[in-house]
Structure formats: structure tokens, C-alpha cells
Write a protein that holds these residues in place. Structure first.
Motif, mmCIF file in Angstrom:
data_model
loop_
_atom_site.group_PDB
_atom_site.id
_atom_site.type_symbol
_atom_site.label_atom_id
_atom_site.label_comp_id
_atom_site.label_asym_id
_atom_site.label_seq_id
_atom_site.Cartn_x
_atom_site.Cartn_y
_atom_site.Cartn_z
ATOM 1 N N PHE A 253 0.511 2.595 13.262
ATOM 2 C CA PHE A 253 0.625 2.417 11.810
ATOM 3 C C PHE A 253 0.667 0.930 11.423
ATOM 4 O O PHE A 253 0.052 0.533 10.427
ATOM 5 C CB PHE A 253 1.847 3.141 11.261
ATOM 6 N N ILE A 254 1.367 0.099 12.187
ATOM 7 C CA ILE A 254 1.405 -1.324 11.822
ATOM 8 C C ILE A 254 0.021 -1.942 11.998
ATOM 9 O O ILE A 254 -0.385 -2.806 11.216
ATOM 10 C CB ILE A 254 2.483 -2.113 12.611
ATOM 11 N N GLU A 255 -0.742 -1.462 12.989
ATOM 12 C CA GLU A 255 -2.114 -1.951 13.133
ATOM 13 C C GLU A 255 -2.963 -1.562 11.923
ATOM 14 O O GLU A 255 -3.805 -2.342 11.476
ATOM 15 C CB GLU A 255 -2.747 -1.405 14.421
ATOM 16 N N GLU A 256 -2.738 -0.377 11.386
ATOM 17 C CA GLU A 256 -3.481 0.048 10.195
ATOM 18 C C GLU A 256 -3.150 -0.853 9.000
ATOM 19 O O GLU A 256 -4.029 -1.210 8.210
ATOM 20 C CB GLU A 256 -3.182 1.514 9.862
ATOM 21 N N PRO B 56 0.820 -1.215 0.000
ATOM 22 C CA PRO B 56 0.000 0.000 0.000
ATOM 23 C C PRO B 56 0.856 1.269 0.000
ATOM 24 O O PRO B 56 2.005 1.272 0.446
ATOM 25 C CB PRO B 56 -0.797 -0.114 1.307
ATOM 26 N N ASP B 57 0.278 2.341 -0.502
ATOM 27 C CA ASP B 57 0.935 3.648 -0.512
ATOM 28 C C ASP B 57 0.797 4.273 0.876
ATOM 29 O O ASP B 57 -0.318 4.438 1.377
ATOM 30 C CB ASP B 57 0.281 4.545 -1.567
ATOM 31 N N SER B 58 1.908 4.619 1.489
ATOM 32 C CA SER B 58 1.878 5.171 2.851
ATOM 33 C C SER B 58 1.079 6.472 2.927
ATOM 34 O O SER B 58 0.553 6.828 3.983
ATOM 35 C CB SER B 58 3.301 5.415 3.357
ATOM 36 N N LYS B 59 0.964 7.178 1.796
ATOM 37 C CA LYS B 59 0.224 8.442 1.791
ATOM 38 C C LYS B 59 -1.269 8.240 2.015
ATOM 39 O O LYS B 59 -1.994 9.182 2.350
ATOM 40 C CB LYS B 59 0.445 9.171 0.463
ATOM 41 N N ASN B 60 -1.738 7.009 1.805
ATOM 42 C CA ASN B 60 -3.168 6.733 1.951
ATOM 43 C C ASN B 60 -3.579 6.415 3.390
ATOM 44 O O ASN B 60 -4.763 6.236 3.661
ATOM 45 C CB ASN B 60 -3.571 5.568 1.042
ATOM 46 N N PHE B 61 -2.599 6.336 4.291
ATOM 47 C CA PHE B 61 -2.920 6.050 5.679
ATOM 48 C C PHE B 61 -3.244 7.339 6.427
ATOM 49 O O PHE B 61 -2.572 8.360 6.241
ATOM 50 C CB PHE B 61 -1.765 5.333 6.371
ATOM 51 N N SER B 62 -4.280 7.275 7.256
ATOM 52 C CA SER B 62 -4.667 8.420 8.079
ATOM 53 C C SER B 62 -4.316 8.118 9.537
ATOM 54 O O SER B 62 -4.844 7.140 10.099
ATOM 55 C CB SER B 62 -6.165 8.699 7.961
ATOM 56 N N PRO B 63 -3.447 8.900 10.158
ATOM 57 C CA PRO B 63 -3.066 8.622 11.543
ATOM 58 C C PRO B 63 -4.270 8.633 12.480
ATOM 59 O O PRO B 63 -5.114 9.532 12.407
ATOM 60 C CB PRO B 63 -2.108 9.768 11.883
ATOM 61 N N ASP B 64 -4.348 7.632 13.319
ATOM 62 C CA ASP B 64 -5.409 7.542 14.321
ATOM 63 C C ASP B 64 -4.815 7.977 15.659
ATOM 64 O O ASP B 64 -4.197 7.186 16.371
ATOM 65 C CB ASP B 64 -5.933 6.098 14.397
ATOM 66 N N MET C 155 2.512 14.267 18.995
ATOM 67 C CA MET C 155 1.902 13.140 18.289
ATOM 68 C C MET C 155 1.733 13.467 16.807
ATOM 69 O O MET C 155 2.001 12.622 15.945
ATOM 70 C CB MET C 155 0.554 12.782 18.935
ATOM 71 N N LYS C 156 1.304 14.678 16.514
ATOM 72 C CA LYS C 156 1.137 15.091 15.118
ATOM 73 C C LYS C 156 2.486 15.156 14.406
ATOM 74 O O LYS C 156 2.622 14.728 13.247
ATOM 75 C CB LYS C 156 0.431 16.441 15.051
ATOM 76 N N LYS C 157 3.498 15.667 15.108
ATOM 77 C CA LYS C 157 4.843 15.731 14.538
ATOM 78 C C LYS C 157 5.364 14.318 14.260
ATOM 79 O O LYS C 157 5.930 14.048 13.192
ATOM 80 C CB LYS C 157 5.775 16.457 15.508
ATOM 81 N N ALA C 158 5.161 13.415 15.231
ATOM 82 C CA ALA C 158 5.643 12.037 15.078
ATOM 83 C C ALA C 158 4.969 11.347 13.899
ATOM 84 O O ALA C 158 5.627 10.646 13.115
ATOM 85 C CB ALA C 158 5.387 11.250 16.365
ATOM 86 N N GLU D 203 6.401 12.794 10.647
ATOM 87 C CA GLU D 203 7.785 12.378 10.429
ATOM 88 C C GLU D 203 7.860 10.898 10.072
ATOM 89 O O GLU D 203 8.642 10.489 9.214
ATOM 90 C CB GLU D 203 8.605 12.674 11.692
ATOM 91 N N MET D 204 7.029 10.096 10.715
ATOM 92 C CA MET D 204 7.065 8.659 10.456
ATOM 93 C C MET D 204 6.422 8.314 9.112
ATOM 94 O O MET D 204 6.919 7.457 8.381
ATOM 95 C CB MET D 204 6.365 7.888 11.581
#
Length: 211
Positions: free
Chosen positions: A137-140, A8-16, A40-43, A46-47
Motif C-alpha cells: 500500500f505505501i508503494e501505491e 488520496p481516498d483509501s477507497k480508490n486503492f486497488s490491492p496488488d 492476503m485478501k483478509k489483510a 482489514e488494512m
């Protein structure tokens, strides 16, 4: 069936951020302070820039049969798939009545480990937030793999059970060796160390039963 890969494209993930807060130990009734929320938003930003989500899964025929009860009255099952046989109460209860089982492996890449290591000695608070962000992110990614397995299962008239990972309950971490033997995990950049811990660290293996 043969192994299926997901890139998957990492850009398609939305941080929860609720999940990140939960991993950090916050309750829903006591959300993080403003400065922690900013970190949290910075992390997450960056990640997400270094995420490399990858996954592989394969579905095997399964035989899960009641074998006996233990001294406490819990059912023990004999579980067989591919060339593997194990005896389990916890995984057996999860796979009871299933006819197939999917084995999955997923990771978000070595760059995430490097990012966390970078800050471990510089800023322990931010490193902890990065750890929680990586867990989110790994859970997503695993949820995405679950959806693909569910879609495939439904096309064949099956439903799916909740995933179950080696190392939980009475399923030994030694099972990781079977995952790495049966799945082409190296093709998604996964390595199994002598300690049975995977590298990259933010990686998951799991069973998903089809019934």
C-alpha cells in the motif's frame, strides 16, 4: 515552489496481490497457496479500512556536478539543493544532468502500525502478511506521488528519473533530517525518531530528479 500535499481516498486503492506475494518471498512461477491467498485478501480488506494515505513534496533547483573519480573509477558528484550539499556516487548517477529535484515524503498512517502490532503476538503468520500488505500500500501511495511529480515536470518541459531513497547505496540515512527540515512532514503525521527511523513505520522519503 511551495510544498504540495496529497490526501488520496483509501477507497480508490486497488490491492496488488502479486506485490504482496512478492514481499512474502513468492515467485511468479509459484503463487501462494489458497489459504495464504485468503489471508492476503483478509489483510488487504482489514488494512484498507484503517489506511490514512498522506504525502507531501516540493521541487528545488538542483546543481549536480562531477567532482572526481574514486579509486575504483566510479564518478563522485557534488549535489546541491536548497541549503544542502552532499557528495555521492549512487545518487549522483541518478541525478546526473538533472536541473531540479523533488523531495517527497509519504505515509499510510499510524493505524496500520497499530493493526500490525495487534497481530504480532497473536498470529505471527498473519502479522507477516499484514507487513507485506502495508509495504504494497505505501508503494501505491508513492507511485501516486510520482505521477503527480511527473505531471508537474512534464508541464514545465521536464522528464523524471526513478526515485531514490535515503539509506540506499552511499546516501546516508542521516539525510532524513534534511527531508524533515525542508518538508512539512509533521503535517502529514510523520515523526523522525533519534534512530532516524520514521513513525509511522510504513512511510517513505525519496528524491526524484527532473531533467
Amino acid at each position: 515552489m511551495s510544498a504540495s500535499f496529497i490526501f488520496p481516498d483509501s477507497k480508490n486503492f486497488s490491492p496488488d496481490f502479486n506485490e504482496v506475494a512478492r514481499y512474502l518471498g513468492y515467485r511468479r512461477t509459484t503463487p501462494p497457496e489458497a489459504d495464504v491467498s485468503d489471508l492476503m485478501k483478509k489483510a488487504a480488506s482489514e488494512m484498507q479500512a484503517v489506511l490514512k494515505p498522506q504525502a507531501v513534496f516540493e521541487v528545488f533547483d538542483l546543481d549536480c556536478q562531477f567532482e572526481k573519480q574514486d579509486e575504483t573509477g566510479r564518478d563522485i558528484y557534488k549535489i546541491s539543493f536548497a541549503d544542502v550539499t552532499l557528495h555521492s556516487k549512487d545518487l549522483g548517477a541518478n541525478l546526473k544532468n538533472c536541473k531540479k529535484v523533488a523531495l517527497m515524503a509519504a505515509t499510510i498512517g499510524p493505524q496500520v502500525d497499530a493493526l500490525i502490532r495487534k497481530y504480532t503476538s497473536l498470529d505471527s503468520v498473519y502479522a507477516s502478511i499484514l507487513q507485506a500488505t502495508g509495504a504494497m500500500f505505501i508503494e501505491e501511495v508513492v507511485d501516486l506521488v510520482n505521477k503527480e511529480i511527473k505531471k508537474l515536470a512534464e508541464a514545465e518541459g521536464f522528464s523524471t528519473r526513478p526515485r531514490y531513497s535515503p539509506g540506499y547505496g552511499d546516501v546516508p540515512l542521516e539525510m532524513q533530517k534534511d527531508f524533515f527540515r525542508l518538508l512539512p512532514c509533521t503535517r502529514i503525521g510523520l515523526t523522525l525518531m533519534d534512530t532516524l527511523i520514521m513513525a509511522p513505520e510504513k512511510s517513505v522519503t525519496a528524491f526524484v530528479g527532473l531533467y
